[in-house]
Write an enzyme that holds these catalytic residues in place. Structure first.
Site, short mmCIF file in Angstrom:
data_model
loop_
_atom_site.label_atom_id
_atom_site.label_comp_id
_atom_site.label_asym_id
_atom_site.label_seq_id
_atom_site.Cartn_x
_atom_site.Cartn_y
_atom_site.Cartn_z
N GLY A 1 46.27 49.81 31.51
CA GLY A 1 45.60 48.59 31.06
C GLY A 1 44.50 49.02 30.10
O GLY A 1 44.52 50.14 29.56
N ALA B 1 41.48 49.90 30.67
CA ALA B 1 40.71 51.07 31.13
C ALA B 1 41.53 52.35 30.97
O ALA B 1 41.00 53.38 30.54
CB ALA B 1 40.30 50.87 32.58
N GLY B 2 42.81 52.30 31.32
CA GLY B 2 43.62 53.51 31.30
C GLY B 2 44.07 53.90 29.91
O GLY B 2 43.99 55.07 29.52
N ARG C 1 29.95 32.09 37.72
CA ARG C 1 31.17 31.67 38.42
C ARG C 1 30.94 31.38 39.89
O ARG C 1 31.52 30.45 40.44
CB ARG C 1 32.21 32.78 38.29
N HIS D 1 40.20 35.74 41.66
CA HIS D 1 40.42 36.11 40.27
C HIS D 1 40.17 37.59 39.97
O HIS D 1 40.83 38.19 39.13
CB HIS D 1 39.46 35.26 39.44
N GLU E 1 38.70 48.00 36.55
CA GLU E 1 38.55 47.16 37.74
C GLU E 1 38.79 47.95 39.03
O GLU E 1 38.37 47.54 40.11
CB GLU E 1 39.52 45.96 37.65
N LEU F 1 36.44 43.20 30.57
CA LEU F 1 37.04 43.88 29.41
C LEU F 1 36.01 44.87 28.85
O LEU F 1 36.34 46.00 28.48
CB LEU F 1 37.44 42.87 28.34
C1 LIG Z 1 44.01 35.40 34.02
C2 LIG Z 1 42.89 36.36 33.79
C3 LIG Z 1 42.07 36.23 32.69
C4 LIG Z 1 41.02 37.12 32.47
N1 LIG Z 1 40.22 36.96 31.39
C5 LIG Z 1 39.19 37.83 31.19
C6 LIG Z 1 38.36 37.69 30.04
O1 LIG Z 1 38.53 36.80 29.23
N2 LIG Z 1 37.36 38.59 29.87
C7 LIG Z 1 37.14 39.61 30.76
O2 LIG Z 1 36.23 40.40 30.55
N3 LIG Z 1 37.94 39.77 31.83
C8 LIG Z 1 38.96 38.90 32.06
N4 LIG Z 1 39.76 39.06 33.16
C9 LIG Z 1 39.63 40.29 33.97
C10 LIG Z 1 40.29 41.46 33.25
O3 LIG Z 1 41.46 41.02 32.62
C11 LIG Z 1 40.64 42.61 34.16
O4 LIG Z 1 39.59 42.89 35.03
C12 LIG Z 1 40.95 43.87 33.35
O5 LIG Z 1 41.89 43.58 32.35
C13 LIG Z 1 41.44 45.00 34.23
O6 LIG Z 1 41.80 46.07 33.39
P1 LIG Z 1 42.22 47.46 34.01
O7 LIG Z 1 42.60 48.32 32.87
O8 LIG Z 1 41.16 47.94 34.93
O9 LIG Z 1 43.49 47.13 34.92
P2 LIG Z 1 44.92 46.47 34.57
O10 LIG Z 1 44.96 45.84 33.25
O11 LIG Z 1 45.25 45.64 35.77
O12 LIG Z 1 45.89 47.70 34.51
C14 LIG Z 1 46.29 48.38 35.68
C15 LIG Z 1 47.28 49.45 35.26
O13 LIG Z 1 47.51 50.28 36.39
C16 LIG Z 1 48.91 50.46 36.57
N5 LIG Z 1 49.10 50.70 38.00
C17 LIG Z 1 48.53 50.07 39.05
N6 LIG Z 1 48.93 50.63 40.19
C18 LIG Z 1 49.76 51.63 39.88
C19 LIG Z 1 50.48 52.58 40.62
N7 LIG Z 1 50.41 52.63 41.95
N8 LIG Z 1 51.27 53.45 39.95
C20 LIG Z 1 51.35 53.43 38.59
N9 LIG Z 1 50.67 52.58 37.83
C21 LIG Z 1 49.87 51.68 38.47
C22 LIG Z 1 49.54 49.23 36.02
O14 LIG Z 1 50.86 49.50 35.68
C23 LIG Z 1 48.64 48.96 34.82
O15 LIG Z 1 49.07 49.74 33.74
C24 LIG Z 1 40.79 38.16 33.39
C25 LIG Z 1 41.61 38.29 34.52
C26 LIG Z 1 42.63 37.37 34.73
C27 LIG Z 1 43.42 37.48 35.99
#
Ligand SMILES: Cc1cc2nc3c(=O)[nH]c(=O)nc-3n(C[C@H](O)[C@H](O)[C@H](O)COP(=O)(O)OP(=O)(O)OC[C@H]3O[C@@H](n4cnc5c(N)ncnc54)[C@H](O)[C@@H]3O)c2cc1C
Length: 666
Positions: A71, A73-74, A359, A430, A454, A470
């Site tokens: 995502g 972060a990664g 929120r 959420h 996250e 984000l």
């Molecule tokens: C509908 C919605 C709208 C949002 N809008 C906003 C916004 O406008 N602004 C804002 O700041 N935030 C927003 N958020 C929050 C934000 O989108 C997330 O907190 C953020 O994108 C998380 O990013 P991340 O890279 O940490 O994780 P993610 O994007 O969830 O990525 C997780 C990654 O880990 C991988 N993964 C997980 N477990 C495993 C495993 N066991 N083995 C292999 N791979 C694994 C997945 O494949 C994925 O690639 C929103 C959230 C939602 C639900």
């Protein structure tokens, strides 16, 4: 206002005696972050970067890093470490990094650019975030997040992310809840998607350059810890079922949040806790598991058949007005209810922030008016979000340009046209502020295991402000981790590890045994039916409102349900194929254990804070009451062993820069 009026004061010993919490957990020694330098807050990040050891470009080629998750972060971390010259191996369970849940983010990303010249600054973003998090976040981390926010926007613009612009050509901004400035950068209602495309193309560049190896449809099922260091992962190839091991000098988990423990949430269906939970079981502390965010603007639940909830972005609160009828008896079509019979309750209760309160405040207020019997729609679980005034003021084309795709989503799901009739919204789960505990370097309690986005317990305390996830994910991946992980890798490369090491064999065997067990139960209930029941318990007892009685009830039932799961779940198919039932079964098994820890954490935290209202902790007029002298700490849980109590380590929170006080958005 004082944080704790004397008339409702309760001491911690009274609280804990009455809880008899001993039966649920053991208290361990306090912990502290030791990585943030002890210099004034505005110099800490610079000082840490200067003191952190570097790895020369020639030596980076000899070092390897595993990153689980692509995502925001990664992929940002993988692209940056790849560009730096490390050997990066990346995993995600989707068929493309571009399908990570980050793509769903709609509303925007915060940054203290002050383009609007409306009084914003790094300090104000820091202040708003600490206050918005209800004084349960670490000051050092939050300040750094605010500092780095400015660089994120520059980097994303350079990548070509198409942020909205205003007439003069500068990037446009809008407001999100809990702030009085406009600092949210956005790309229509697709900000996450556009940012992820930016990070993804940076990642693809490194894949092409050979510094990053990408493995899609690979799920991490176990962490490998050798001689006290994180050294690898056990992965299941989701297409063939092959169980693989991968080794590196350090492991980064960027695996997102665990809102789906509630079954119904706004998260993508695949979001789960397995990676971080497996790390917890291997010794990584899990922090503040009960801190979950309930978002006020979601499409209400429509029936038992539903498996997903849909967010209506917070950005809508810039122009939409939230109201319910003054009388619960008023069942007229909303368009026929005259102004004097409407209660714009947020504007009434919180005149300074109005519809843009944070929120947690907006969610609780919606619940309160519905509990009073004034909710609208089926079951009375909804409030109106009304654009009539905005359309009259700005014209439909402007409203359409700002929110068109969100209106479309709403119309497709509900069959109602939000240009004509107010949307109906209700709070839903959420985001999870809890996650693996990390220090200022983003290092977990297992040396060599780093956690970003996250998945870590993050910078948001008990309540995340909109558009800050984000920002945090990209801050961690592009700027923080690349500067801190070198300090650890400078001691590498570490001794080679292979399959023959007992710790590796044990991890692989544990994965195989678990899969075999899930496939062999052959019971009568589907994984989903268990998950739905667990989610309902979590929502009813560990959601927006919590009580000692309810949490105890939930804990008893979760434990029973977990036993039933392992004796009565039915998982069809085999391991050696694409088997989504098996994938889900493993994730739900981990959700049971997590759900239990969340309830224990909530039971111990006998205070109302952020979006979490403890009925035992309220002011005489029913407002949430934080109890700072007892609970101003991060709860960091250590796995105690199967069927043994988890160990609570407290990281006391010290506020040197922002005065701790009861929040007011009035
Ligand atoms: C509908 C919605 C709208 C949002 N809008 C906003 C916004 O406008 N602004 C804002 O700041 N935030 C927003 N958020 C929050 C934000 O989108 C997330 O907190 C953020 O994108 C998380 O990013 P991340 O890279 O940490 O994780 P993610 O994007 O969830 O990525 C997780 C990654 O880990 C991988 N993964 C997980 N477990 C495993 C495993 N066991 N083995 C292999 N791979 C694994 C997945 O494949 C994925 O690639 C929103 C959230 C939602 C639900």
């Amino acid at each position: 206002m004082a944080s704790k009026p004397p008339d409702v004061h309760v001491t911690s010993s009274e609280l804990l005696d009455s809880l008899d919490t001993d039966s649920f957990y053991v208290e361990g020694a306090d912990i502290a972050d030791t990585k943030a330098p002890k210099v004034p807050i505005d110099r800490r990040w610079e000082e840490r970067r200067f003191r952190a050891r570097l790895v020369s470009p020639a030596n980076r080629r000899k070092l390897s890093v595993i990153i689980v998750g692509t995502g925001l972060a990664g992929s940002s971390a993988a692209a940056t470490l790849g560009e730096a010259g490390y050997n990066v191996t990346c995993f995600c369970y989707q068929d493309s990094p571009r399908r990570a849940h980050s793509i769903a983010a709609q509303g925007g990303i915060n940054a203290a650019k002050n383009y609007r010249n409306d009084g914003d600054s790094v300090y104000r973003l820091f202040y708003d975030t600490v206050k918005g998090g209800d004084f349960r976040a670490r000051e050092s981390n939050v300040y750094r997040l605010a500092e780095v926010s400015v660089e994120i926007i520059d980097q994303c613009v350079a990548q070509g992310v198409p942020f909205a612009r205003e007439y003069g050509g500068l990037l446009d901004n809008r407001s999100f809840g809990g702030v009085q400035v406009s600092r949210t950068f956005y790309a229509r209602g697709q900000t996450g998607q556009q940012l992820l495309i930016g990070a993804y193309q940076a990642l693809e560049r490194q894949i092409a350059a050979g510094t990053v190896e990408m493995n899609t449809r690979h799920e991490m099922l176990e962490l490998i810890v050798v001689d006290g260091r994180a050294r690898g992962v056990v992965i299941r190839d989701m297409v063939t079922g092959a169980i693989e091991t991968h080794f590196a000098d350090a492991v980064v988990l960027a695996t997102g949040g665990y809102s789906n423990v509630f079954f119904l949430s706004t998260n993508a269906m695949g979001c789960n806790v397995t990676a971080t939970w497996r790390a917890y079981r291997k010794g990584a502390y899990f922090a503040n598991p009960c801190f979950t965010q309930i978002h006020p603007t979601c499409i209400p639940v429509s029936g038992d058949h539903q498996s997903k909830l849909t967010l209506m972005s917070e950005s809508l609160r810039n122009d939409g007005r939230i109201w319910v009828p003054k009388s619960g008896e008023d069942k007229r079509d909303p368009r026929e209810i005259p102004e004097q019979d409407r209660d714009y309750y947020l504007e009434r209760l919180y005149p300074s922030f109005g519809n843009l309160v944070p929120r947690d405040i907006a969610s609780r207020a919606a619940k309160n008016v519905c509990d009073e019997g004034r909710g609208v729609g089926p079951g009375g679980l909804g409030v109106y979000l009304d654009f009539a005034a905005a359309i009259a003021r700005l014209g439909r084309p402007t409203v359409e340009a700002r929110y068109g795709n969100l209106f479309q989503i709403y119309a497709q799901i509900t069959g109602e046209d939000p240009y004509q009739t107010p949307m109906r919204i209700y709070p839903a789960v959420h985001y999870t502020m809890g996650g693996l505990w990390v220090d200022y370097d983003l290092g977990s309690s297992i040396p060599g295991l780093y956690v970003t986005g996250e998945a870590n317990f993050s910078d948001h305390g008990a309540n995340r402000l909109g558009a800050s996830a984000l920002m945090q994910g990209l801050a961690d991946g592009y700027f923080v981790l690349p500067n801190t992980i070198s300090d650890y890798l400078a001691d590498g490369p570490f001794p080679q590890v292979d399959q023959s090491h007992p710790a590796v064999a044990e991890a692989v065997e544990a994965v195989r045994a678990r899969i075999d067990k899930l496939l062999s139960v052959n019971g009568s209930r589907t994984v989903d039916s268990f998950h739905r029941e667990l989610g309902r318990l979590m929502w009813d007892y560990c959601g927006m409102e919590r009580s000692e009685e309810g949490l105890r009830k939930a804990l008893t039932r979760i434990r029973e349900l977990k036993k039933e799961y392992w004796s009565d779940v039915r998982v069809l198919g085999t391991n050696e194929e694409l088997n989504q039932a098996l994938e889900r079964a493993g994730r739900v098994a981990d959700f049971f254990e997590l759900g239990e820890l969340m309830c224990i954490d909530a039971l111990v935290r006998r205070e109302s804070c952020g979006g979490h209202f403890r009925v035992e902790s309220q002011t005489p007029d029913g407002e949430a009451l934080r109890v700072d002298d007892e609970f101003a700490y991060v709860s960091a849980w250590e796995f105690g062993g199967d069927d043994r109590r988890p160990i609570l380590h407290k990281e006391p929170l010290v506020y040197e820069y922002v005065e701790m006080k009861q929040r007011s958005y009035k």
